[in-house]
Design a protein around this motif. Structure first.
Motif: not given
Length: 353
Positions: A252-256, A333-340, A263-268, A319-326
Motif C-alpha cells: 500500500n505504501n511503496r508499490l501501489k 511509512f518511514t515512521t511506521w517502519a521504524k516502529t515496526w 525504475l528511474a535509477s539503477e539503485g531503484g 524501502v524505509m525511505a520513499p523511492w528516489g534520492a537517499a
C-alpha cells in the motif's frame, strides 16, 4: 499455391523454434544498444501480443471455414514471420535485468516462450488441415466438428497466452512485483492461520499411548510437552503477526502508487530486486519454523524464525525511505517502519527461550 504454402508452413515452424532457443539464453544487455535505444519494450510487447492474437484468430477461421484458401493463410503466416513474431521476441529480449529486474525478465521470457509453444501447436494443426484438404483434393470439403474443435482449442490456448503477456506488459515491473508480494503475503497469512488453529492436544499419538498402558506417567509427560508446545506456539504467533503485517504495508505504501519511480535509477532496480528476494524467502522460512514447532523441534523452529526476522528487517530497511534520492524526506511509512522494527526486535527476544 499448395507447394508455396507448404514452404511457408516450414518457415513459420522453423522460425518459432529458433525464437524459442533465442529466449532460452537471452543476453544480459542489449546486443545492439544503438539500434534499440528508442524502443520501449513493454509497449512493443503488448502491441505484439495483441497483433499475434488477431492473426491467430484469422488463421483459425481461414483453416476451419470452407473454402480453404491457400493464399489467405499464406498471407497471415508471412505477416507472422516478417513482423509479429520478430517484434514479440525483440521486445522480450530488450527487457534486461539491469533495467527491469531479473525476476521480471524471467517472467516475461517464460510467458513469451509459452506463447510460442502454443502457436507452434496451432500452426501444426492448420498444417494438418492443409494436408487433409490435399489428400481429399478439395479445398471446399468441410472438416468434421471434432477436427474443427482441435483447431479452435489450440487457438484458445494461444489467445490465453497472449492475454497474459498483454496483462503483464500493461502492469509493468512494479505491477508484477506487487502481484508477487500479494502471493507471498497470502502464503504467510495461511501459515499463521494454520498455526493459530493447531492444537497439540489433538495429536492422534495420544490415542496410541493410552492403548499401550502407563497412562498416568505418560499423561503427566504429555501435559508438560503440551504446555511447552503451547508456549512456543504463543511466542511464534507473537513474532509472526507483525511479519504478516509487513506485506500489506509495503504494497500500500511503496508499490501501489509507485509508478515508474523505482525504475528511474539503477539503485531503484537493485532495491526492487533485493526487496523481492527477501519477501519471497519469508514464506519458506515460516513454513520451516511451523514444521519445527509441530515436531517439537524448538531449536529448528527458532532458527527459521530468526531467518524470517533477518529477511523481514532487510526488506523494511530497503524501502524505509520513499523511492528516489537517499535523502528523500520521511513519510508516514518511514515512521511506521521504524516502529515496526522496534516491535519485531522486542518480540524476537523470546525466540528460542
Amino acid at each position: 499455391m499448395s507447394k508455396q504454402l507448404s514452404t511457408t508452413f516450414t518457415t513459420t515452424l522453423s522460425l518459432i523454434e529458433q525464437f524459442q532457443k533465442a529466449l532460452t539464453t537471452p543476453p544480459t544487455e542489449s546486443a545492439d544498444a544503438k539500434d534499440t535505444n528508442n524502443i520501449e519494450p513493454l509497449p512493443l510487447l503488448g502491441a505484439s501480443a495483441t497483433a499475434l492474437r488477431a492473426h491467430v484468430t484469422k488463421l483459425s477461421l481461414l483453416s476451419i471455414t470452407s473454402p480453404f484458401t491457400h493464399s489467405a493463410i499464406g498471407t497471415v503466416l508471412r505477416e507472422l514471420n516478417e513482423s509479429v513474431l520478430p517484434s514479440l521476441v525483440t521486445a522480450a529480449l530488450l527487457l534486461t535485468p539491469a533495467q527491469y529486474t531479473k525476476a521480471f525478465q524471467s517472467e516475461v521470457l517464460g510467458l513469451v516462450k509459452g506463447v510460442l509453444t502454443e502457436l507452434l501447436s496451432l500452426v501444426r494443426e492448420v498444417q494438418r488441415v492443409d494436408a487433409k484438404k490435399e489428400d481429399e483434393k478439395s479445398a471446399k470439403s468441410d472438416l468434421s466438428k471434432a477436427e474443427k474443435d482441435i483447431v479452435t482449442r489450440a487457438t484458445g490456448r494461444v489467445w490465453d497466452a497472449c492475454d497474459v503477456v498483454t496483462d503483464v506488459s500493461s502492469k509493468g515491473v512494479v505491477g508484477f512485483v506487487m502481484r508477487r508480494v500479494e502471493q507471498w503475503r497470502d502464503l504467510v497469512r495461511d501459515a499463521v492461520e494454520e498455526i493459530e488453529e493447531w492444537d497439540p492436544e489433538d495429536d492422534d499419538d495420544e490415542f496410541m499411548d493410552e492403548l499401550l498402558g502407563d497412562e498416568k506417567e505418560e499423561e503427566s509427560d504429555d501435559e508438560e510437552e503440551n504446555a511447552a508446545l503451547l508456549e512456543h506456539k504463543k511466542v511464534t504467533l507473537r513474532f509472526l503477526k507483525p511479519v504478516a503485517q509487513l506485506y500489506p504495508a509495503v504494497i500500500n505504501n511503496r508499490l501501489k502508487n509507485a509508478g515508474e519511480a523505482p525504475l528511474a535509477s539503477e539503485g531503484g532496480i537493485k532495491k526492487l530486486e533485493a526487496l523481492m528476494v527477501n519477501l519471497q524467502a519469508i514464506p519458506d522460512h515460516v513454513d520451516e519454523a511451523a514444521g519445527g514447532l509441530y515436531e517439537a523441534d524448538f531449536e529448528r523452529s527458532a532458527g527459521y524464525l530468526q531467518k524470517t526476522r533477518k529477511c523481514a528487517a532487510a526488506a523494511v530497511d530497503l524501502v524505509m525511505a520513499p523511492w528516489g534520492a537517499a535523502d528523500a524526506p520521511a513519510d508516514k511509512f518511514t515512521t511506521w517502519a521504524k516502529t515496526w522494527l522496534k516491535v519485531v526486535e522486542e518480540v524476537s527476544k523470546t525466540i528460542g527461550e
